[in-house]
Motif scaffolding. Sequence first.
Motif, PDB file in Angstrom:
ATOM      1  N   GLU A 347      59.260  47.627  45.781  1.00 28.29           N
ATOM      2  CA  GLU A 347      58.607  46.319  45.855  1.00 28.29           C
ATOM      3  C   GLU A 347      57.082  46.484  45.868  1.00 28.29           C
ATOM      4  O   GLU A 347      56.356  45.761  45.169  1.00 28.29           O
ATOM      5  N   ALA A 348      56.620  47.422  46.680  1.00 23.94           N
ATOM      6  CA  ALA A 348      55.181  47.682  46.724  1.00 23.94           C
ATOM      7  C   ALA A 348      54.678  48.096  45.351  1.00 23.94           C
ATOM      8  O   ALA A 348      53.595  47.677  44.908  1.00 23.94           O
ATOM      9  N   TYR A 349      55.450  48.926  44.658  1.00 21.10           N
ATOM     10  CA  TYR A 349      55.098  49.365  43.304  1.00 21.10           C
ATOM     11  C   TYR A 349      54.907  48.167  42.377  1.00 21.10           C
ATOM     12  O   TYR A 349      53.897  48.066  41.671  1.00 21.10           O
ATOM     13  N   ALA A 350      55.881  47.269  42.350  1.00 22.46           N
ATOM     14  CA  ALA A 350      55.813  46.129  41.432  1.00 22.46           C
ATOM     15  C   ALA A 350      54.657  45.204  41.772  1.00 22.46           C
ATOM     16  O   ALA A 350      53.961  44.702  40.875  1.00 22.46           O
ATOM     17  N   PHE A 351      54.424  44.984  43.057  1.00 20.89           N
ATOM     18  CA  PHE A 351      53.319  44.108  43.446  1.00 20.89           C
ATOM     19  C   PHE A 351      51.974  44.772  43.152  1.00 20.89           C
ATOM     20  O   PHE A 351      51.000  44.099  42.775  1.00 20.89           O
ATOM     21  N   TRP A 352      51.908  46.078  43.324  1.00 25.11           N
ATOM     22  CA  TRP A 352      50.684  46.801  42.996  1.00 25.11           C
ATOM     23  C   TRP A 352      50.394  46.720  41.509  1.00 25.11           C
ATOM     24  O   TRP A 352      49.255  46.500  41.094  1.00 25.11           O
ATOM     25  N   LYS A 353      51.416  46.882  40.679  1.00 26.40           N
ATOM     26  CA  LYS A 353      51.214  46.808  39.236  1.00 26.40           C
ATOM     27  C   LYS A 353      50.734  45.421  38.808  1.00 26.40           C
ATOM     28  O   LYS A 353      50.090  45.278  37.758  1.00 26.40           O
ATOM     29  N   THR A 354      51.029  44.414  39.607  1.00 24.41           N
ATOM     30  CA  THR A 354      50.574  43.064  39.299  1.00 24.41           C
ATOM     31  C   THR A 354      49.053  42.957  39.369  1.00 24.41           C
ATOM     32  O   THR A 354      48.435  42.178  38.630  1.00 24.41           O
ATOM     33  N   ILE A 355      48.421  43.738  40.244  1.00 26.93           N
ATOM     34  CA  ILE A 355      46.965  43.627  40.414  1.00 26.93           C
ATOM     35  C   ILE A 355      46.206  44.912  40.099  1.00 26.93           C
ATOM     36  O   ILE A 355      44.966  44.926  40.154  1.00 26.93           O
ATOM     37  N   GLU A 356      46.898  45.985  39.776  1.00 29.55           N
ATOM     38  CA  GLU A 356      46.211  47.261  39.553  1.00 29.55           C
ATOM     39  C   GLU A 356      45.112  47.142  38.502  1.00 29.55           C
ATOM     40  O   GLU A 356      43.999  47.653  38.682  1.00 29.55           O
ATOM     41  N   ALA A 357      45.405  46.468  37.402  1.00 30.89           N
ATOM     42  CA  ALA A 357      44.430  46.364  36.309  1.00 30.89           C
ATOM     43  C   ALA A 357      43.197  45.566  36.703  1.00 30.89           C
ATOM     44  O   ALA A 357      42.162  45.646  36.026  1.00 30.89           O
ATOM     45  N   TYR A 358      43.282  44.806  37.792  1.00 29.91           N
ATOM     46  CA  TYR A 358      42.152  43.993  38.236  1.00 29.91           C
ATOM     47  C   TYR A 358      41.484  44.547  39.488  1.00 29.91           C
ATOM     48  O   TYR A 358      40.488  43.991  39.958  1.00 29.91           O
ATOM     49  N   THR A 359      42.006  45.627  40.034  1.00 32.58           N
ATOM     50  CA  THR A 359      41.411  46.197  41.246  1.00 32.58           C
ATOM     51  C   THR A 359      41.028  47.668  41.121  1.00 32.58           C
ATOM     52  O   THR A 359      40.093  48.120  41.781  1.00 32.58           O
ATOM     53  N   ALA A 360      41.720  48.416  40.277  1.00 27.75           N
ATOM     54  CA  ALA A 360      41.535  49.870  40.230  1.00 27.75           C
ATOM     55  C   ALA A 360      40.095  50.279  39.953  1.00 27.75           C
ATOM     56  O   ALA A 360      39.588  51.247  40.547  1.00 27.75           O
ATOM     57  N   ASP A 361      39.431  49.573  39.066  1.00 25.43           N
ATOM     58  CA  ASP A 361      38.066  49.956  38.689  1.00 25.43           C
ATOM     59  C   ASP A 361      37.080  49.863  39.846  1.00 25.43           C
ATOM     60  O   ASP A 361      35.969  50.391  39.753  1.00 25.43           O
ATOM     61  N   TYR A 362      37.476  49.191  40.915  1.00 21.98           N
ATOM     62  CA  TYR A 362      36.571  49.022  42.053  1.00 21.98           C
ATOM     63  C   TYR A 362      36.929  49.959  43.197  1.00 21.98           C
ATOM     64  O   TYR A 362      36.504  49.739  44.336  1.00 21.98           O
ATOM     65  N   PRO A 468      37.385  48.054  48.687  1.00 17.16           N
ATOM     66  CA  PRO A 468      36.316  47.910  47.695  1.00 17.16           C
ATOM     67  C   PRO A 468      36.577  46.790  46.686  1.00 17.16           C
ATOM     68  O   PRO A 468      35.644  46.111  46.251  1.00 17.16           O
ATOM     69  N   ALA A 469      37.830  46.604  46.314  1.00 18.74           N
ATOM     70  CA  ALA A 469      38.167  45.512  45.395  1.00 18.74           C
ATOM     71  C   ALA A 469      37.988  44.176  46.096  1.00 18.74           C
ATOM     72  O   ALA A 469      37.500  43.203  45.491  1.00 18.74           O
ATOM     73  N   TRP A 470      38.385  44.106  47.355  1.00 27.10           N
ATOM     74  CA  TRP A 470      38.179  42.865  48.101  1.00 27.10           C
ATOM     75  C   TRP A 470      36.693  42.525  48.175  1.00 27.10           C
ATOM     76  O   TRP A 470      36.304  41.356  48.029  1.00 27.10           O
ATOM     77  N   ASP A 471      35.879  43.538  48.392  1.00 29.33           N
ATOM     78  CA  ASP A 471      34.432  43.306  48.447  1.00 29.33           C
ATOM     79  C   ASP A 471      33.932  42.744  47.113  1.00 29.33           C
ATOM     80  O   ASP A 471      33.095  41.831  47.087  1.00 29.33           O
ATOM     81  N   HIS A 472      34.437  43.287  46.029  1.00 31.45           N
ATOM     82  CA  HIS A 472      34.009  42.828  44.708  1.00 31.45           C
ATOM     83  C   HIS A 472      34.355  41.357  44.492  1.00 31.45           C
ATOM     84  O   HIS A 472      33.538  40.590  43.949  1.00 31.45           O
ATOM     85  N   TYR A 473      35.536  40.955  44.913  1.00 36.35           N
ATOM     86  CA  TYR A 473      35.980  39.578  44.678  1.00 36.35           C
ATOM     87  C   TYR A 473      35.559  38.612  45.789  1.00 36.35           C
ATOM     88  O   TYR A 473      35.898  37.426  45.744  1.00 36.35           O
ATOM     89  N   GLY A 474      34.844  39.122  46.773  1.00 36.15           N
ATOM     90  CA  GLY A 474      34.407  38.255  47.866  1.00 36.15           C
ATOM     91  C   GLY A 474      35.549  37.855  48.780  1.00 36.15           C
ATOM     92  O   GLY A 474      35.554  36.766  49.360  1.00 36.15           O
ATOM     93  N   ILE A 475      36.521  38.745  48.935  1.00 34.53           N
ATOM     94  CA  ILE A 475      37.689  38.474  49.771  1.00 34.53           C
ATOM     95  C   ILE A 475      37.420  38.976  51.185  1.00 34.53           C
ATOM     96  O   ILE A 475      37.025  40.125  51.384  1.00 34.53           O
ATOM     97  N   THR A 476      37.632  38.116  52.157  1.00 39.49           N
ATOM     98  CA  THR A 476      37.331  38.442  53.538  1.00 39.49           C
ATOM     99  C   THR A 476      38.594  38.851  54.306  1.00 39.49           C
ATOM    100  O   THR A 476      39.720  38.649  53.846  1.00 39.49           O
ATOM    101  N   ALA A 477      38.383  39.388  55.493  1.00 37.23           N
ATOM    102  CA  ALA A 477      39.504  39.737  56.358  1.00 37.23           C
ATOM    103  C   ALA A 477      40.308  38.491  56.706  1.00 37.23           C
ATOM    104  O   ALA A 477      41.543  38.537  56.841  1.00 37.23           O
ATOM    105  N   GLU A 478      39.629  37.377  56.855  1.00 37.05           N
ATOM    106  CA  GLU A 478      40.317  36.109  57.143  1.00 37.05           C
ATOM    107  C   GLU A 478      41.211  35.694  55.986  1.00 37.05           C
ATOM    108  O   GLU A 478      42.296  35.158  56.177  1.00 37.05           O
ATOM    109  N   ASP A 479      40.757  35.938  54.751  1.00 33.59           N
ATOM    110  CA  ASP A 479      41.567  35.621  53.573  1.00 33.59           C
ATOM    111  C   ASP A 479      42.867  36.418  53.577  1.00 33.59           C
ATOM    112  O   ASP A 479      43.935  35.905  53.229  1.00 33.59           O
TER     113      ASP A 479
END
Length: 484
Positions: A347-362, A468-479
């Motif tokens: 499950e973690a694998y599939a969910f990771w693949k959902t966002i890997e292309a949008y987070t890995a570079d960061y 680091p990806a959260w920082d890039h997208y402006g995602i906070t701990a509260e989010d």
Amino acid sequence: MKPNLRQTQGITLVLLMMLAAFAGCIGGDDDDDDSSSSDASSSTTSDTSDSSDSSDSSDSSDTSDSSDSSDTSDASDSDTSDSSDSSDSSSSGGSAVSAMDGEDGGYTYASNVDNHRSLMADMCDIKAHANAGEWTAAKGIYTNGKNAEKSDGSYRTLAGFAAATGKNHNYDTYYGANGSVDAHIMAALEGTGDFAGTSDTVRYQGVAKLTANMAMVAYTIHELNSAVGKADAGNVDNDSGAPHNWDEGWAFFHGPDENVGCGPVATLNKRGADFGTEHADGMANTTYHIQQAMITGLADLQASNQAGYTDATNAVVKNVIIAYSQAVLKYTSKMDSNESGEKYQAEAYAFWKTIEAYTADYTDACYNNQTHGMAWIGAGEASDCDGFSWVQSPTSGEMVCYNMGAGHLVYAAATNETICNGFASVFPGSNMPGYYADYGATSMNGILDLTDATQLGTSYDVSAWLQPAWDHYGITAEDIGSYS
């Protein structure tokens, strides 16, 4: 007066028909959907390219729906049972869509996208077959279609988009191959590639979660980007321009209300409940924010408000990152389960693949040969690892290890100049690299190697790799919230 035999038979037939119809629409989180009556062989026309819209008519289903009847993307949420995906048990065979109205999940369509909306019923059927270990039947619906019949008698298919080239999303670029989404799904369906030698439990999670999440999110992002492109070019016609693509995005992400449990929205809502980030009972903050972005974004497209529809597109992506980060955090933390570790890993694998292309570079990092730790530099480059300096902070007056080139990074673990000097792009004399591109993503893929049983038995906290990806997208701990 007693009814005669013919009347009794007629009443019985009507009742049976009503019960059959009713059964197709009911399903809860813990239902088993191995009773699916759908037959993948019912259609034989393979949809190789989505013809309706050259840039975006391809299939997609929208996940942002406030209802969370069952998590198709992650039915495992029930965490107690390992066999059926609560996310997909809700639709035993899928409920066939008929007499569609013009609204789903609080979003009113500007154009007719009924055919695209019908794809969610395919998703329900695929999951039902996969849950029963009926891989050929599941693959048949995925590749040939069943519920989304087009005007020419052919069927729109989930595979048609996933395998297509030139789509407006990051997946193919990141994975370095056209049809990368399809490649992941086919591996799960066929037990090859990342799923080679894995159990039916693992393969099921791959099929159910990759199709409902990676594929549907990819379709959604493609449609939104296509809408932006058309709007930027001045085409905002409801039926053929940007609004139509935008509608398709919601259709792929959310789908018909009656089948919403078979798409991404179910995942989002369950993660909201898991992490204490709910907007309202049964609706996650992420679902709500995506829903509102879709509603306002459509109006902005129609009004040619570029800033508005661009912001709306970014808001959708941001909330997708939030929701699937939550999913990855949850299931990597549960990989120490003696009974269900491999299921949670899948499950973690599939969910990771959902966002890997949008987070890995960061998730780039620099290695420090004094602390033997990593400094996260986001989307950096090798020269950034040479840029750390022991300097006085202009705000606190204290000495800090500072890197202007790496986003004004302060490496807090450096308590003296010797430690601060422990960075390099390549360490002299040893030729050992100090710069690691996509280090967090590489680490994630290591623990989510479905063929490596040694990764099981450990509860992982992967938040540092995602930060680091959260920082890039402006995602906070509260989010993100806190998993409980």
